[in-house]
Write a protein that holds these residues in place. Structure first.
Motif, PDB file in Angstrom:
ATOM      1  N   ALA A 108       0.831  -1.206   0.000  1.00  0.00           N
ATOM      2  CA  ALA A 108       0.000   0.000   0.000  1.00  0.00           C
ATOM      3  C   ALA A 108       0.864   1.254   0.000  1.00  0.00           C
ATOM      4  O   ALA A 108       0.570   2.229  -0.707  1.00  0.00           O
ATOM      5  N   GLY A 109       1.955   1.252   0.780  1.00  0.00           N
ATOM      6  CA  GLY A 109       2.858   2.402   0.794  1.00  0.00           C
ATOM      7  C   GLY A 109       3.498   2.626  -0.565  1.00  0.00           C
ATOM      8  O   GLY A 109       3.607   3.766  -1.037  1.00  0.00           O
ATOM      9  N   ALA A 110       3.928   1.525  -1.194  1.00  0.00           N
ATOM     10  CA  ALA A 110       4.496   1.637  -2.538  1.00  0.00           C
ATOM     11  C   ALA A 110       3.452   2.137  -3.521  1.00  0.00           C
ATOM     12  O   ALA A 110       3.738   2.980  -4.387  1.00  0.00           O
ATOM     13  N   GLY A 111       2.235   1.615  -3.407  1.00  0.00           N
ATOM     14  CA  GLY A 111       1.156   2.023  -4.300  1.00  0.00           C
ATOM     15  C   GLY A 111       0.819   3.497  -4.185  1.00  0.00           C
ATOM     16  O   GLY A 111       0.525   4.159  -5.191  1.00  0.00           O
ATOM     17  N   LEU A 112       0.866   4.031  -2.965  1.00  0.00           N
ATOM     18  CA  LEU A 112       0.559   5.454  -2.775  1.00  0.00           C
ATOM     19  C   LEU A 112       1.576   6.329  -3.503  1.00  0.00           C
ATOM     20  O   LEU A 112       1.208   7.308  -4.161  1.00  0.00           O
ATOM     21  N   SER A 113       2.857   5.957  -3.412  1.00  0.00           N
ATOM     22  CA  SER A 113       3.898   6.730  -4.117  1.00  0.00           C
ATOM     23  C   SER A 113       3.691   6.688  -5.627  1.00  0.00           C
ATOM     24  O   SER A 113       3.779   7.715  -6.310  1.00  0.00           O
ATOM     25  N   PHE A 134      12.169   3.160  -7.594  1.00  0.00           N
ATOM     26  CA  PHE A 134      12.739   3.938  -6.496  1.00  0.00           C
ATOM     27  C   PHE A 134      11.647   4.692  -5.735  1.00  0.00           C
ATOM     28  O   PHE A 134      11.663   4.758  -4.503  1.00  0.00           O
ATOM     29  N   LEU A 135      10.693   5.269  -6.476  1.00  0.00           N
ATOM     30  CA  LEU A 135       9.575   5.938  -5.826  1.00  0.00           C
ATOM     31  C   LEU A 135       8.761   4.960  -4.988  1.00  0.00           C
ATOM     32  O   LEU A 135       8.361   5.265  -3.862  1.00  0.00           O
ATOM     33  N   ALA A 136       8.532   3.765  -5.543  1.00  0.00           N
ATOM     34  CA  ALA A 136       7.797   2.747  -4.806  1.00  0.00           C
ATOM     35  C   ALA A 136       8.557   2.330  -3.553  1.00  0.00           C
ATOM     36  O   ALA A 136       7.961   2.098  -2.497  1.00  0.00           O
ATOM     37  N   PHE A 137       9.888   2.259  -3.646  1.00  0.00           N
ATOM     38  CA  PHE A 137      10.691   1.867  -2.494  1.00  0.00           C
ATOM     39  C   PHE A 137      10.556   2.892  -1.369  1.00  0.00           C
ATOM     40  O   PHE A 137      10.410   2.529  -0.191  1.00  0.00           O
ATOM     41  N   PHE A 138      10.616   4.173  -1.708  1.00  0.00           N
ATOM     42  CA  PHE A 138      10.505   5.207  -0.674  1.00  0.00           C
ATOM     43  C   PHE A 138       9.123   5.159  -0.005  1.00  0.00           C
ATOM     44  O   PHE A 138       9.010   5.309   1.214  1.00  0.00           O
ATOM     45  N   MET A 178      -5.854   6.674  -0.666  1.00  0.00           N
ATOM     46  CA  MET A 178      -5.774   6.527  -2.127  1.00  0.00           C
ATOM     47  C   MET A 178      -7.154   6.651  -2.768  1.00  0.00           C
ATOM     48  O   MET A 178      -7.292   7.207  -3.853  1.00  0.00           O
ATOM     49  N   ILE A 179      -8.181   6.137  -2.107  1.00  0.00           N
ATOM     50  CA  ILE A 179      -9.542   6.261  -2.635  1.00  0.00           C
ATOM     51  C   ILE A 179      -9.954   7.725  -2.711  1.00  0.00           C
ATOM     52  O   ILE A 179     -10.547   8.187  -3.695  1.00  0.00           O
ATOM     53  N   VAL A 180      -9.621   8.475  -1.662  1.00  0.00           N
ATOM     54  CA  VAL A 180      -9.932   9.907  -1.658  1.00  0.00           C
ATOM     55  C   VAL A 180      -9.204  10.620  -2.794  1.00  0.00           C
ATOM     56  O   VAL A 180      -9.775  11.469  -3.496  1.00  0.00           O
ATOM     57  N   LEU A 181      -7.940  10.253  -3.001  1.00  0.00           N
ATOM     58  CA  LEU A 181      -7.159  10.897  -4.062  1.00  0.00           C
ATOM     59  C   LEU A 181      -7.701  10.569  -5.452  1.00  0.00           C
ATOM     60  O   LEU A 181      -7.661  11.406  -6.354  1.00  0.00           O
ATOM     61  N   THR A 182      -8.198   9.332  -5.640  1.00  0.00           N
ATOM     62  CA  THR A 182      -8.710   8.956  -6.960  1.00  0.00           C
ATOM     63  C   THR A 182      -9.944   9.772  -7.349  1.00  0.00           C
ATOM     64  O   THR A 182     -10.227   9.937  -8.545  1.00  0.00           O
ATOM     65  N   LEU A 183     -10.678  10.266  -6.364  1.00  0.00           N
ATOM     66  CA  LEU A 183     -11.878  11.053  -6.663  1.00  0.00           C
ATOM     67  C   LEU A 183     -11.549  12.372  -7.338  1.00  0.00           C
ATOM     68  O   LEU A 183     -12.416  12.998  -7.948  1.00  0.00           O
ATOM     69  N   ARG A 184     -10.291  12.797  -7.238  1.00  0.00           N
ATOM     70  CA  ARG A 184      -9.892  14.074  -7.825  1.00  0.00           C
ATOM     71  C   ARG A 184      -9.286  13.910  -9.222  1.00  0.00           C
ATOM     72  O   ARG A 184      -8.845  14.882  -9.825  1.00  0.00           O
ATOM     73  N   LEU A 185      -9.254  12.676  -9.721  1.00  0.00           N
ATOM     74  CA  LEU A 185      -8.593  12.420 -10.995  1.00  0.00           C
ATOM     75  C   LEU A 185      -9.581  12.507 -12.149  1.00  0.00           C
ATOM     76  O   LEU A 185     -10.795  12.357 -11.966  1.00  0.00           O
ATOM     77  N   LEU A 197      -4.503  -0.565  -9.099  1.00  0.00           N
ATOM     78  CA  LEU A 197      -4.642  -0.877  -7.674  1.00  0.00           C
ATOM     79  C   LEU A 197      -5.194  -2.283  -7.461  1.00  0.00           C
ATOM     80  O   LEU A 197      -4.902  -2.934  -6.453  1.00  0.00           O
ATOM     81  N   ALA A 198      -6.003  -2.769  -8.401  1.00  0.00           N
ATOM     82  CA  ALA A 198      -6.534  -4.120  -8.293  1.00  0.00           C
ATOM     83  C   ALA A 198      -5.469  -5.171  -8.572  1.00  0.00           C
ATOM     84  O   ALA A 198      -5.642  -6.342  -8.230  1.00  0.00           O
ATOM     85  N   GLY A 199      -4.373  -4.759  -9.172  1.00  0.00           N
ATOM     86  CA  GLY A 199      -3.276  -5.687  -9.468  1.00  0.00           C
ATOM     87  C   GLY A 199      -3.295  -6.117 -10.915  1.00  0.00           C
ATOM     88  O   GLY A 199      -3.931  -7.094 -11.277  1.00  0.00           O
TER      89      GLY A 199
END
Length: 344
Positions: A108-113, A134-138, A178-185, A197-199
């Motif tokens: 989930a942390g990687a997915g958010l990045s 690298f972004l996913a790692f952070f 992430m759900i909240v952020l997707t509403l703005r896309l 996100l579903a894989g």
């Protein structure tokens, strides 16, 4: 003397069993790999696949095989291996069979990045493709740090069950964000990210293979070199300290390796869960608890499971089912089964 000989014979039997299991898994991977070459929206017969592999196919067949299917399938193998070995390490360092990079919030942390990156930038350049792991790692490291700090108690150290429960809570919070952020896309980006996100193994070209491969080439041999440390950690904290293991240092190093494997995998496959849960369990049932056997067998098992799930998704033409959903259909009941066993 007799006891030592029996121990040596037992180790030889385990090594032979691990070798046999590995050969069988490689054979199954080859079979599924070849079947997958024929699977997709445009069907290629086995004869056409063989001819195309040897340069005798049409331009269209070569395009389908070399530019779309082969990189996607290789990514499925690499991602399955990375997630499975990451789960093996996590289960080893926290001594909890429910530990998995998807369940405890690392994915989930990687997915958010990645989601924040994709919301502002299109993955159209070579630089952005190689930047994503690298972004996913952070992002994954940030989530792992939060989980580690919330789970740690000075008097008790890390409680395996507390770590898993904390991870589940952190994952739920990140997923809600992430759900909240997707509403703005915009609709197009939202549809892409929802599938991601579903894989979904969406990074299906050779650039994504090259972006993912170095992480596995470096981290998998390193993790394997720590097999003895994982065996010691598996014995418990008091025994590990008695044997001279620097628990916190080894945990941090191994946790960083597990986070790196999971993050790099998530960056090209989206939120695929349960591979890191199922593969290590099946591997331990087949070859025992020694990590020098569990790590390679688990990697092969994860590669086989994800390749099989992707192949099943290829048979379903309309609508296309993300690979992560197929894995979840298998993994969620298995997770509940393990949870029930722990309660007993």
């Amino acid at each position: 003397m007799t006891s030592q000989k029996n121990k040596q014979h037992s180790q030889v039997r385990k090594a032979r069993r691990a070798g046999l299991v590995s050969v069988i898994l490689v054979f199954l991977i080859i079979i599924i790999f070849f079947i997958s070459l024929n699977t997709g929206s445009i069907y290629l017969t086995p004869k056409e696949v063989i001819f195309t592999l040897f340069g005798q196919g049409t331009e269209q067949q070569a395009l389908i095989l070399f530019d779309f299917r082969l990189p996607r399938m290789i990514i499925a193998l690499l991602v399955g291996m990375g997630l499975a070995i990451s789960g093996t390490v996590l289960q080893g360092i926290v001594r909890n069979p429910l530990a998995d990079p998807g369940i405890i919030g690392i994915n989930a942390g990687a997915g958010l990045s990645i989601m924040l990156f994709l919301s502002f930038f299109a993955v159209t350049t070579t630089i952005s493709v190689f930047l994503m792991p690298f972004l996913a790692f952070f992002g994954a490291a940030g989530a792992a740090l939060i989980i580690y700090l919330l789970s740690y108690k000075r008097s008790e150290g890390i409680s395996p069950m507390r770590l898993v429960l904390t991870g589940i809570a952190v994952a739920a919070g990140i997923n809600a964000l992430m759900i909240v952020l997707t509403l703005r896309l915009n609709p197009e980006t939202y549809q892409f990210l929802a599938t991601w996100l579903a894989g979904s193994i969406w990074g299906s070209n050779w650039q994504f293979v090259l972006a993912l491969l170095p992480w596995l080439v470096i981290l998998v041999p390193f993790v394997y070199s720590k097999a003895t440390v994982l065996n010691i950690l598996h014995l418990g904290e008091e025994t590990s300290i008695g044997l001279g293991a620097n628990l916190e240092k080894e945990r941090r190093v191994l946790l960083s390796s597990a986070v790196g494997l999971a993050a790099a995998s998530v960056s090209v496959s989206g939120g695929i869960g349960f591979i890191g849960l199922i593969a290590p369990h099946l591997s331990r049932q087949l070859v025992g608890d020694k990590h020098e056997y569990v790590i390679p067998v688990s990697g092969l098992m994860g590669a086989l499971l994800l390749l099989l799930a992707d192949m099943i998704g290829g048979f379903i033409k309309q609508p296309e089912v993300p690979t992560g959903i197929i894995v979840a259909v298998i993994g969620a009941p298995y997770f509940l089964y393990l949870l029930a066993r722990l309660k007993d």
